[in-house]
Design an enzyme around this catalytic site. Structure first.
Site, PDB file in Angstrom:
ATOM      1  N   PRO A  91      -4.424 -10.476   8.174  1.00 49.67           N
ATOM      2  CA  PRO A  91      -3.759  -9.183   8.308  1.00 49.67           C
ATOM      3  C   PRO A  91      -3.876  -8.682   9.755  1.00 49.67           C
ATOM      4  O   PRO A  91      -4.676  -9.218  10.536  1.00 49.67           O
ATOM      5  CB  PRO A  91      -4.561  -8.282   7.377  1.00 49.67           C
ATOM      6  CG  PRO A  91      -5.939  -8.876   7.367  1.00 49.67           C
ATOM      7  CD  PRO A  91      -5.815 -10.342   7.702  1.00 49.67           C
ATOM      8  N   LYS A 108       0.330  -8.579  -1.660  1.00 50.03           N
ATOM      9  CA  LYS A 108      -1.070  -8.160  -1.783  1.00 50.03           C
ATOM     10  C   LYS A 108      -1.076  -6.724  -2.292  1.00 50.03           C
ATOM     11  O   LYS A 108      -0.460  -5.841  -1.684  1.00 50.03           O
ATOM     12  CB  LYS A 108      -1.767  -8.249  -0.411  1.00 50.03           C
ATOM     13  CG  LYS A 108      -3.238  -7.909  -0.466  1.00 50.03           C
ATOM     14  CD  LYS A 108      -3.904  -8.106   0.880  1.00 50.03           C
ATOM     15  CE  LYS A 108      -3.717  -6.975   1.839  1.00 50.03           C
ATOM     16  NZ  LYS A 108      -4.303  -5.679   1.456  1.00 50.03           N
ATOM     17  N   ALA A 125     -17.576  -5.720  -3.510  1.00 46.18           N
ATOM     18  CA  ALA A 125     -18.870  -5.827  -2.808  1.00 46.18           C
ATOM     19  C   ALA A 125     -19.920  -5.219  -3.725  1.00 46.18           C
ATOM     20  O   ALA A 125     -20.313  -4.065  -3.566  1.00 46.18           O
ATOM     21  CB  ALA A 125     -18.819  -5.095  -1.478  1.00 46.18           C
ATOM     22  N   ASP A 150      -6.273  -6.982  -3.887  1.00 45.96           N
ATOM     23  CA  ASP A 150      -7.189  -6.759  -2.757  1.00 45.96           C
ATOM     24  C   ASP A 150      -8.210  -5.699  -3.152  1.00 45.96           C
ATOM     25  O   ASP A 150      -8.105  -4.534  -2.775  1.00 45.96           O
ATOM     26  CB  ASP A 150      -6.401  -6.323  -1.526  1.00 45.96           C
ATOM     27  CG  ASP A 150      -7.302  -6.214  -0.306  1.00 45.96           C
ATOM     28  OD1 ASP A 150      -8.508  -6.507  -0.418  1.00 45.96           O
ATOM     29  OD2 ASP A 150      -6.793  -5.815   0.763  1.00 45.96           O
ATOM     30  N   LEU A 151      -9.204  -6.131  -3.933  1.00 46.75           N
ATOM     31  CA  LEU A 151     -10.206  -5.190  -4.453  1.00 46.75           C
ATOM     32  C   LEU A 151     -11.366  -5.009  -3.493  1.00 46.75           C
ATOM     33  O   LEU A 151     -12.194  -4.121  -3.668  1.00 46.75           O
ATOM     34  CB  LEU A 151     -10.728  -5.719  -5.800  1.00 46.75           C
ATOM     35  CG  LEU A 151      -9.656  -5.857  -6.884  1.00 46.75           C
ATOM     36  CD1 LEU A 151     -10.162  -6.716  -8.042  1.00 46.75           C
ATOM     37  CD2 LEU A 151      -9.238  -4.479  -7.397  1.00 46.75           C
ATOM     38  N   LYS A 152     -11.450  -5.873  -2.482  1.00 46.46           N
ATOM     39  CA  LYS A 152     -12.572  -5.862  -1.527  1.00 46.46           C
ATOM     40  C   LYS A 152     -13.888  -5.646  -2.275  1.00 46.46           C
ATOM     41  O   LYS A 152     -14.688  -4.759  -1.973  1.00 46.46           O
ATOM     42  CB  LYS A 152     -12.394  -4.755  -0.481  1.00 46.46           C
ATOM     43  CG  LYS A 152     -11.165  -4.894   0.399  1.00 46.46           C
ATOM     44  CD  LYS A 152     -11.459  -5.470   1.748  1.00 46.46           C
ATOM     45  CE  LYS A 152     -10.226  -5.801   2.547  1.00 46.46           C
ATOM     46  NZ  LYS A 152      -9.077  -4.937   2.451  1.00 46.46           N
ATOM     47  N   ALA A 179       1.767  -3.163  12.517  1.00 45.11           N
ATOM     48  CA  ALA A 179       1.172  -1.839  12.736  1.00 45.11           C
ATOM     49  C   ALA A 179      -0.150  -1.897  13.504  1.00 45.11           C
ATOM     50  O   ALA A 179      -0.496  -0.985  14.245  1.00 45.11           O
ATOM     51  CB  ALA A 179       0.969  -1.131  11.399  1.00 45.11           C
ATOM     52  N   GLN A 180      -0.909  -2.970  13.337  1.00 41.30           N
ATOM     53  CA  GLN A 180      -2.212  -3.070  14.028  1.00 41.30           C
ATOM     54  C   GLN A 180      -2.123  -3.869  15.327  1.00 41.30           C
ATOM     55  O   GLN A 180      -3.135  -4.129  15.978  1.00 41.30           O
ATOM     56  CB  GLN A 180      -3.259  -3.700  13.105  1.00 41.30           C
ATOM     57  CG  GLN A 180      -3.535  -2.845  11.866  1.00 41.30           C
ATOM     58  CD  GLN A 180      -4.564  -3.496  10.951  1.00 41.30           C
ATOM     59  OE1 GLN A 180      -5.666  -3.839  11.374  1.00 41.30           O
ATOM     60  NE2 GLN A 180      -4.200  -3.677   9.696  1.00 41.30           N
ATOM     61  N   ASP A 235       0.876  -1.181   0.000  1.00 38.98           N
ATOM     62  CA  ASP A 235       0.000   0.000   0.000  1.00 38.98           C
ATOM     63  C   ASP A 235       0.912   1.230   0.000  1.00 38.98           C
ATOM     64  O   ASP A 235       1.293   1.724   1.068  1.00 38.98           O
ATOM     65  CB  ASP A 235      -0.890   0.024   1.260  1.00 38.98           C
ATOM     66  CG  ASP A 235      -1.837  -1.168   1.328  1.00 38.98           C
ATOM     67  OD1 ASP A 235      -2.477  -1.481   0.317  1.00 38.98           O
ATOM     68  OD2 ASP A 235      -1.929  -1.789   2.408  1.00 38.98           O
TER      69      ASP A 235
HETATM   70  P1  BMP Z   1      -0.705  -3.118   7.722  1.00 38.47           P
HETATM   71  O1  BMP Z   1       0.140  -4.353   8.056  1.00 38.47           O
HETATM   72  O2  BMP Z   1       0.112  -1.994   7.188  1.00 38.47           O
HETATM   73  O3  BMP Z   1      -1.630  -2.745   8.817  1.00 38.47           O
HETATM   74  O4  BMP Z   1      -1.601  -3.543   6.457  1.00 38.47           O
HETATM   75  C1  BMP Z   1      -2.617  -4.470   6.559  1.00 38.47           C
HETATM   76  C2  BMP Z   1      -3.170  -4.777   5.185  1.00 38.47           C
HETATM   77  O5  BMP Z   1      -4.205  -5.745   5.311  1.00 38.47           O
HETATM   78  C3  BMP Z   1      -3.773  -3.589   4.469  1.00 38.47           C
HETATM   79  O6  BMP Z   1      -3.494  -3.743   3.095  1.00 38.47           O
HETATM   80  C4  BMP Z   1      -5.284  -3.724   4.693  1.00 38.47           C
HETATM   81  O7  BMP Z   1      -6.043  -3.287   3.588  1.00 38.47           O
HETATM   82  C5  BMP Z   1      -5.429  -5.242   4.817  1.00 38.47           C
HETATM   83  N1  BMP Z   1      -6.526  -5.658   5.705  1.00 38.47           N
HETATM   84  C6  BMP Z   1      -6.557  -5.329   7.042  1.00 38.47           C
HETATM   85  O8  BMP Z   1      -5.675  -4.645   7.561  1.00 38.47           O
HETATM   86  N2  BMP Z   1      -7.586  -5.791   7.819  1.00 38.47           N
HETATM   87  C7  BMP Z   1      -8.607  -6.540   7.317  1.00 38.47           C
HETATM   88  O9  BMP Z   1      -9.471  -6.949   8.060  1.00 38.47           O
HETATM   89  C8  BMP Z   1      -8.600  -6.867   5.958  1.00 38.47           C
HETATM   90  C9  BMP Z   1      -7.543  -6.420   5.158  1.00 38.47           C
HETATM   91  O10 BMP Z   1      -7.493  -6.734   3.872  1.00 38.47           O
END
Ligand code: BMP
Length: 229
Positions: free
Chosen positions: A176, A34, A69, A65-67, A180-181, A8
């Site tokens: 994911p 991705k 819907a 990753d077009l999500k 970072a999360q 991203d």
């Molecule tokens: P990062 O590790 O920088 O937080 O990125 C996580 C990636 O996973 C992002 O591309 C986000 O769109 C994707 N993602 C997410 O974080 N949580 C979800 O539930 C679904 C995802 O596709």
């Protein structure tokens, strides 16, 4: 190990160069990439095709990753327009349902040889507002359309465990939320995921290769201790 890097690109970079460089730097040690909407919106399908044409993609999971819907007709049109870029997997939302939507998309993916992955639970806290309440129904849809895989959050190993229990071993779980999360490398794998998706921790690091290697080592360590081997 089972590591997919989320590409991203941040604002203000040359997206093409940014992606090609990261694929080149970490491509030898990760299982896939991705490509998210921040990239695809910027460079378009042609740009994605160009990035993939100059990158070594041998044996890699290459996820758009077009999500998605939408109605089946529109989702299938989108997948058909991205099919010749070199990607081999697309992500759609499970909540749109089967009839007139995912049934058609699933057929199109099958015809094109593209893996279909459905989002059934997301990694952010707000996913509990709605997604938790319908989680079991969304998992049933994954089975019903015979999806290749599902997205389940590394931030919620309990959800991964129950998803794995319901889906069995043949459907892939992509998780994911590592770095970072807040989830730690290996936690989702220990809970039953097949792949951990890691974005910013690696892509925004000053040393993406070193960081990816560290993630892989941590995955190994955690798996060793959770599996006791
Ligand atoms: P990062 O590790 O920088 O937080 O990125 C996580 C990636 O996973 C992002 O591309 C986000 O769109 C994707 N993602 C997410 O974080 N949580 C979800 O539930 C679904 C995802 O596709």
């Amino acid at each position: 190990m089972s590591l997919v890097v989320a590409l991203d690109p941040p604002l203000g970079v040359d997206e093409r160069k940014w992606c090609i460089n990261l694929i080149d730097v970490v491509g030898g040690i990760v299982q896939g990439f991705k490509f998210g909407l921040p990239l695809i919106v910027k460079v378009g399908v042609r740009g994605l095709k160009d990035i993939l044409s100059v990158s070594n993609r041998e044996g890699k999971l290459l996820i758009a990753d077009l999500k998605l819907a939408d109605i089946g007709y529109v989702m299938s049109l989108i997948v058909r327009s991205i099919a010749d870029t070199g990607i081999n997997t697309v992500i759609a939302h499970a909540f749109v349902g089967v009839k007139g939507a995912l049934a058609e998309l699933s057929e199109a993916c099958k015809e094109l040889g593209i893996n279909l992955v459905l989002v059934t639970r997301m990694s952010h806290p707000g996913a509990s507002d709605i997604m938790d309440k319908v989680f079991n129904d969304l998992l049933k849809i994954v089975k019903e359309v015979n999806a290749w895989g599902t997205v389940l959050p590394a931030t919620r190993p309990d959800i991964i465990r129950s998803g794995r229990e319901f889906l069995g071993s043949s459907i892939k779980i992509l998780s994911p939320g590592v770095g970072a999360q807040g989830a730690k490398p290996g936690e989702a794998l220990c809970a039953g995921a097949d792949y951990e998706i890691v974005g910013r921790l690696i892509t925004r690091s000053k040393d993406p290769l070193g960081t990816a290697l560290k993630v892989i080592n941590e995955q190994r360590e955690r798996l060793r201790s959770c599996r006791g081997s």
